[in-house]
Every structure is written in C-alpha cells, then in structure tokens.
Design a protein around this motif. Structure first.
Motif, PDB file in Angstrom:
ATOM      1  N   ILE B  13     -47.761 -17.354  -0.075  1.00 17.72           N
ATOM      2  CA  ILE B  13     -47.472 -15.964  -0.455  1.00 17.72           C
ATOM      3  C   ILE B  13     -48.654 -15.388  -1.230  1.00 17.72           C
ATOM      4  CG2 ILE B  13     -45.924 -14.463  -1.768  1.00 17.72           C
ATOM      5  CD1 ILE B  13     -43.703 -16.519  -1.202  1.00 17.72           C
ATOM      6  N   SER B  17     -50.449 -12.219   0.447  1.00 20.18           N
ATOM      7  CA  SER B  17     -50.128 -10.911  -0.127  1.00 20.18           C
ATOM      8  C   SER B  17     -51.390 -10.107  -0.426  1.00 20.18           C
ATOM      9  CB  SER B  17     -49.282 -11.064  -1.394  1.00 20.18           C
ATOM     10  OG  SER B  17     -50.027 -11.759  -2.368  1.00 20.18           O
ATOM     11  N   VAL B  24     -44.601 -10.436   1.585  1.00 25.33           N
ATOM     12  CA  VAL B  24     -44.907 -11.329   2.699  1.00 25.33           C
ATOM     13  C   VAL B  24     -43.605 -11.729   3.379  1.00 25.33           C
ATOM     14  CG1 VAL B  24     -45.994 -13.488   3.349  1.00 25.33           C
ATOM     15  CG2 VAL B  24     -46.881 -12.192   1.407  1.00 25.33           C
ATOM     16  N   VAL B  29     -44.769 -16.687   6.071  1.00 24.84           N
ATOM     17  CA  VAL B  29     -44.770 -17.890   5.243  1.00 24.84           C
ATOM     18  C   VAL B  29     -44.579 -19.114   6.126  1.00 24.84           C
ATOM     19  CG1 VAL B  29     -43.615 -19.129   3.378  1.00 24.84           C
ATOM     20  CG2 VAL B  29     -43.897 -16.663   3.233  1.00 24.84           C
ATOM     21  N   TYR B  60     -41.271 -11.166   0.618  1.00 22.95           N
ATOM     22  CA  TYR B  60     -41.175 -11.740  -0.726  1.00 22.95           C
ATOM     23  C   TYR B  60     -42.397 -11.353  -1.553  1.00 22.95           C
ATOM     24  CZ  TYR B  60     -37.530 -14.674   1.242  1.00 22.95           C
ATOM     25  OH  TYR B  60     -36.407 -15.125   1.831  1.00 22.95           O
TER      26      TYR B  60
END
Lengths: 616, 209
Positions: B13, B17, B24, B29, B60
């Motif tokens: 992440i 990001s 993300v 992921v 996320y």
C-alpha cells in the motif's frame, strides 16, 4: 595536544601515567558517570601536553560503565594521540583491545609494558616485527623499574601513526558493514558498532538490527560474537608471529595457596582482621600524640587568652572540631587507605573476591561485590559509587543496604575513640562483631525477599605484584583528600553552629525535651542523644559533639562504660551520614535511600534499646 | 505467517499509494503481494481492525500508525536486500525476492539452502559447530588441572565480558582451581579469570586432545 592512555586493567597504566605526569594530577568524574578520569599536564620541549588516564578496559564494545566511557571519550572528544599500553605477558588478549583501538583511526604509539616480567617468564617478543605488523611504533618499558618511560612521550609526539591494521572479518560481517556504509553513509567503525547494538543513530541501528537478526538466524551466533571471535583469531595470529617459543609457565606457587579454600580463607580472614587491628592500634597511638600536642600547644594557650565568653565558646568548639577531625580521623582514615591501596595494588583483593564468592552468594551478591564492601570500611561514599556499577537493581539495592551498615573509618573513630579508649579493645571488637552479624542477617533476608536472578562474577585475577610505594601513597592521598576538603569544613561549620546553640542554651533545651526518651529507652544522658542527631551530619561528629556537650574529651568521667558502649553501637548502626545519603540518592534513587535510612534508624534504636534492656 | 502477509500488504500500500496518497484497491494489493487472495483479504481485515489502514471507498489508505510500520518494513527490506546482494553477489532482482521472504523471518529450508551456498572454505571452524551437536559437559564437570576446549556458551549476551576475555568457542582453557561451591579459576590466554558457579555452568567444553 592531548594524549590518552588506553589499556587493559592492571597493565601498569596508572604507574606509567604517574611517572609521566608526576604530581599536578586532577581527578574528575566523567560527566554522567562515577568513573574517575585522571588528567595531568606536562611539558615536552616547551609544548604543553595533557595526558588522560582512561580506566582500564578489556574491550571497546562492552557494556560496562568503564567501557562505555572509554568508547564515548574516543568518539566524542578524540585525543590527538593514543598511548596504548600492552602487557607483554598477556600479549594476545591485549592485542585484542589494540585491534579495536586501531579502528578508531587515532595516531597511536604502543607501549609494551612489563617487558621485565615477560623476560623472567622466558618470553621473547620480536619488537621490530610487532611494530612492522601493527604499522605503529612500539616502546618496550618496565614501568615498575622506570625503564624507558622517558621514550614514551617523544615517540607519541613524533612517531605515532594511524595503524592500517584491519581485522579480516567473516564475509557476512563485511557484507553487513558494506551495506550499512552504502545505505546510511556510516563509517566502518560506526557500522561495526551498530551491528552490535552500539550507537545513537536510530535509523542506522534499526537497519543494523535487521541484518544482525538475519546473521544470528544463520549462524546461531550474534554479530558481536562473530566479531569478537574474528578479532581474537587475528590477535592470536599476530602474537604467534611476534612471540618466540616459551616454556610452560609454572611459577604461581603462592597463588596455589591463596586461592585454595584452605589455607586461602584463613589467610583472607587474617588479612582483613590484621588490617583492622593495625588501624586500631596505630590509629589510636597517632591519635594520642596528636591530641596531646594539640591540647598543649593550641587549646591551653587559647584558654589562657581570656577572650569574651561567646568568642571563647565558639573558638573552643572550632578547635575541638579540628582536633576531632584532623587529629583523630586523619590517622585512622589515612592508615586504612594506605592498607587498602596495598592490598588492592598487590592483586590480593581479586583473590579475596574469588574466595568470598560463596559467602557473598548467600547475601545475594557475588565475589566482585567484596571490593565495594571492603572499600566501605574506609568511607561509604566511594563504596556506594562502586556498587552503582553492579549490574542488576537487586544487587545494587542489597549492596546499598549492606555498604551503609559497614563501619566506615568515621565510625571506626567512634569505636576506637569511645569504646576502645574508654571501655577496652575486646569491647571494641565486639561492636564489629555485632555489626558483622547484622550485615550478614540483613543480606540473607534481603537475598531471600528481593526477587530477581543471581548474576555471577567474571573477574580477572590481577597478577600478584609488589605494590609501588609512590602509587600507594598517591592513591591514599587522593582518597583522603575527599575527607579533608569536603568533610572537614562541614565538621567545622557544624561544630561552630553547635557551639553557638549551646552557648545560647538551645542545646540544653533540646536535651531536656528528649531526655525521657533517651534515658528511658537507651539509658543514655540527654546530651548523648543530641550528639547522635548531629552524627547524621558526619559520623565522627557524634563523638566530637559528645565531647563538646560533655565539655571534656575524657568521656569516662561523664558516662559509664555501658552508656558509652550503647552510644557507640547506636551511632555506628543508625543512619548513614549526610554525604552517604546524598550519594545514595544519586546512585540508587529516593526509594532505596529512604528504605536504607529508615531501616538503619530502626536497627540502631532497636539494638540500642536491646542493650539497655539486657544490661538493665 | 499471517504477520508477514500483513507487513507485505502494508508495504504494498505504501509503494502503490504514491506521493498523492491515493487509496489502493484490493486487487492492486493482491497483485503485489505473493499470497492467496484469501490470505491477503484476511490480512487487510486485521490491519483495518488494528488501526493500521482505513477503507476509503474502493481502496485502502494507511493511517499515520500504519505508515510508520510500513516505512519501517520498507527500510528493513532495503537494508536486507543490500546485505544479501553484498554477500551473495546476486543480481538485485533475485536478492530483492529473497529479502522479501527473509524480512519476516526465514523458513528453515531457505536458511539451510543459503547457508550451504554461502559457507566458504575459509570459515572459522568453531562457528559451524554451534548448531549441530549439543555439547554435554560444562566446565564444572572437569577436574582441576584439566585443559579443555570451549564448545559453546549459553546466554553470551548477558556475559559479554567472557567473550572479551577470550572465552569463546574453540578456545583452549585450563581449569586452574575449583572450590567446593563450584566457583572456578580458569587460565585463558595466560590470564587467570575467576568465575562464579552460575557463569561456569554456562560454559560447555570438551577435553582437549
């Protein structure tokens, strides 16, 4: 220009320092520690030169207070020159330290000391080869004979060189060092230290930790161990190249006796006991001389002056304080420090530590703690400082309790000045016996009640040597200086204040107030209790105050034998003096200090009351 | 096991990001982390519960706490990667993959494989000995006057001084004196060292030939 002496413990570093600098030595505590640094100045061809004697260490990567000090000294205030003192009889282990030292890249000269002992042992060392291998000049010396000491400074000034010696570490360590150099821009030395968890650079330490974990997982050996093994191996290679064949060494017949349970332990007891007896007898003899001389030449003429009453009272109090401090404590303290320095410098103290290991274990300590304990007989203050270097809180707490109960020389003065002088030598020794029993009982109880593991002792037994007289005197003088310059003024000021209070009748009022307690509980006259109270300021002041309050130095005229005995026992046991309290607070924290003070007050009063009860 | 997946997720992440801190997605992921989708999903859920990441729409985001952990994992990864490539002379790609596993605690198999690969002929003899057979005798099992070779020392971290005095595996030492309570004096490199019983019992040795 600044030079630092670095070396293993007991390689003769202090002796060399002493011979280089002569008098004019300044002792200071390294900031934030209780480890002492000795600094001296000398002139070399009109150039001022400062020499620092760093504490003896086995390693620069260790975690003891001394090792941390030397390390941070070399990093934070690097000297211009390092004089590395090596013990020629223990070449390999001394080279181990030198290899670490070489990583600091400071111009260095090697002093190969104890060359005389090495020759006696049939060791031949190829000095030229050593110098060539190390890339630094080597001076062979025999400090105990004063040989070649004059060559050290010129060599340090003109020839000192940065050694290009580099320990060949295993590929993993080298890879780790290269990674840390690359990623964090850390110098080689910092990278090596970080791998062993040493340093203050948080990101570097974090990175090093990640690698260290990895290395340990592969080898079942932490980087620190691998690094140490590599250094030892290299040190061995070098020493093999420079040391010729040697006959097996079978010379320590004396050691055979000293470290055996029998006759070692009887010898140990005899040594400690004879130290005390010498202090007792020689101290009292000198004390008598000084007190007599003082009364004839100072006190009597002073009384004859016919000064106004207030001045007379104050002057008298001050003079009595000087008699008590200088004339009484000085012989005892100084003689004890001389004896202690002899025992220390001869190397016997480490044997004592080994023999005492078992007994100390039952007190929750180990043999190494005997050194602060024996020091405490001189003065509790340096002993508490030394105990601050014990490793666990448990050990430190136990040691703090026991040390403050050990009769220091100020309390010896009370015992000899009151009990031995007016009651008898046997009675005086019995006071020691009472204290000893209480120390042992306290230790056993504390060892059982304070939780925590027992740590052991790892102690090099210094070779037995004839102590150097100058060094012994110097050491004793440095120790007594604290007494003379810190305690004496306190004693004098306290005594004058007391004289004034007495003159204005306040002491009498206080004595009257405590007299029921004093007489009822301990069977002591009220002024004795007042004297005890002043004893907190400085232990021997209890004695001196009593003399002031009683108005005579002949205490037998005013108190009975039992009263004197009780007084002495209470003042020996209860509350450490004010300077001990201060140093306890600094080393051990408020909680331990309060506990120690409360415990000793209770103990002193309890035993005092008990004696009164028994003697009725 | 799952902690390593969690750390991988955090790291992924962080990497994905980018500078503008965009959320993300799960798929991204999952693509970056080498594990089953189920495992990744579980790891992400734990991370949300633990307060390391928060759900933002479809993706996320790292919380400040999660960011700190992720950065620490990233740094560890980087330094291990460097270490491995220094040591193995591997190309960076392969080392990176290896480091990815190593950073969370390596499987035994990998250690073995790597160790065999790395162990050159020049290695110190005593080092290999540490792992294999268990030494049976401590210093206390020998008699006064015996010359013994140290095979292993327990808890060296606690007793660094032993190491500095030269009591290390492979070293030959002489048991000079043993008292009734098992306090001993040993001669190491020409110096006599006194040891308490509890220290002597951490030193394993065998009789030197």
């Amino acid at each position: 220009m600044k030079c630092a002496l670095v070396g293993n413990p007991s390689v003769g570093k202090s002796l060399i320092f002493n011979q280089l600098t002569g008098l004019g030595v300044e002792v200071s505590n390294y900031p934030g520690t209780t480890v002492e640094l000795q600094q001296g100045k000398l002139c070399y061809r009109r150039l001022p030169l400062e020499v620092v004697d760093l504490p003896g260490v086995y390693s620069l990567d260790g975690d003891s207070q001394e090792e941390e000090l030397v390390r941070s000294y070399l990093v934070n205030e690097p000297p211009d020159r390092v004089i590395a003192v090596l013990d020629a009889t223990r070449m390999e282990r001394n080279l181990y330290l030198l290899l670490q030292l070489a990583e600091y890249k400071i111009p260095t000269v090697v002093v190969l000391n104890m060359i005389d002992e090495a020759m006696e042992q049939g060791l031949s060392i190829d000095q030229g080869k050593l110098s060539e291998l190390l890339g630094i000049p080597v001076v062979e010396t025999a400090a105990s004979l004063g040989q070649n000491i004059d060559r050290i400074v010129p060599a340090a000034m003109h020839d000192a060189a940065v050694s290009d010696l580099s320990v060949p570490y295993t590929p993993e360590i080298e890879a780790a060092v290269r990674s840390l150099e690359k990623l964090y821009g850390a110098p080689r030395l910092a990278a090596l230290q970080a791998l062993q968890g040493i340093g203050h650079d948080a990101p570097l330490l974090e990175g090093a930790q990640a690698i260290a974990t990895e290395i340990e997982a592969r080898n079942h050996m932490a980087p620190g161990q691998i690094i140490a093994a590599n250094r030892h191996l290299y040190a061995r290679q070098i020493s093999r190249e420079v040391i010729g064949a040697r006959e097996p060494d079978r010379h320590f017949s004396l050691d055979r006796l000293l470290t055996k349970s029998f006759p070692g332990i009887p010898i140990l007891c005899a040594v400690l006991l004879s130290m005390l007896i010498v202090v007792f007898t020689a101290g009292s003899f000198l004390e008598g001389l000084i007190v007599d001389a003082f009364s004839t030449f100072v006190i009597e003429p002073f009384s004859a002056l016919g000064l106004p009453p207030l001045l007379h009272a104050l002057g008298m109090a001050a003079l009595l304080a000087i008699v008590a401090g200088l004339g009484i404590a000085f012989p005892f303290v100084f003689i004890y420090y001389i004896l202690l320095s002899i025992v220390e410098d001869s190397g016997y103290l480490t044997r004592a530590a080994f023999l005492a290991d078992r007994a100390m274990h039952s007190l929750g300590l180990h043999g190494g703690a005997i050194i602060p304990m024996v020091m405490a007989f001189g003065c509790n203050v340096p002993a508490v400082m030394a105990a601050g270097q014990l490793r666990t809180t448990r050990e430190r707490t136990i040691a703090a309790f026991l040390i403050t109960m050990v009769p220091c020389s100020a309390r010896t003065v009370i015992i000899t000045g009151i009990v031995a002088a007016f009651v008898g030598l046997g009675a005086a020794l019995s006071v020691y016996l009472i204290v000893l029993v209480l120390v042992v009982l306290t230790g056993i109880i504390l060892a059982r009640s304070i939780p925590g593991g027992q740590y052991g002792m790892i102690l090099e037994m210094a070779p037995l040597r004839r102590p150097d007289a100058t060094l012994v005197i110097k050491k004793s003088w440095q120790r007594i200086k604290e007494f003379l310059f810190i305690a004496m003024p306190l004693l004098l000021a306290g005594s004058i204040v007391l004289g004034a209070l007495d003159y204005f009748g306040w002491v009498a009022a206080f004595s009257e107030a405590v007299s029921p307690v004093s007489e009822g509980l301990f069977g002591l006259p009220a002024e004795a209790t007042t004297a005890l109270l002043f004893g907190i300021l400085r232990k021997e002041m209890a004695f001196e105050t009593l003399a002031v309050l009683a108005g005579t130095a002949d205490l037998a005229a005013v108190m009975s034998a039992v009263q004197l005995y009780t007084f002495a026992v209470i003042s020996v046991l209860f509350v450490p003096c004010i300077s001990t309290i201060a140093v306890l607070l600094k080393e051990m924290g408020a909680k331990v200090t309060t506990m120690v003070s409360a415990y000793t007050i209770a103990l002193g009063f309890f035993v005092g009351a008990l004696i009164h009860l028994i003697t009725g | 096991m799952s902690s390593s997946v969690r750390e991988d997720c955090l790291e992924a992440i962080l990497a994905l990001s980018g500078k503008d801190c965009r959320p993300v997605s799960e798929a991204e992921v999952g693509g970056a982390v080498e594990a089953d989708t189920a495992e990744v999903m579980a790891a992400l859920r734990t991370l949300v519960t633990g307060g390391d990441i928060t759900r933002e729409g479809e993706g996320y985001m790292l919380t400040p706490q999660g960011k700190k952990t992720a950065e620490s994992v990233f740094r560890k990864h980087r330094v291990l990667e460097c270490f491995l490539s220094e040591m193995l002379g591997m190309d960076t790609g392969a080392a990176s993959k290896e480091a990815c596993v190593l950073e969370h605690g390596v499987s035994d198999e990998t250690i073995d494989r790597l160790s065999t690969y790395i162990q050159g002929p020049g290695r110190h003899r005593s080092m290999r000995r540490g792992s294999g057979h268990r030494p049976r005798h401590t210093l206390l099992d020998f008699a006064e006057g015996d010359t013994v070779e140290v095979t292993m020392i327990r808890c060296t971290g606690k007793n660094r001084r032993l190491m500095d005095l030269g009591v290390i595996p492979g070293e030959k030492i002489i048991l000079q004196r043993k008292l009734g309570n098992n306090a001993v004096v040993v001669t190491v490199k020409g110096a006599d060292i006194a040891l308490s019983p509890e220290i002597a019992s951490t030193i394993f040795a065998e009789k030197a030939a």
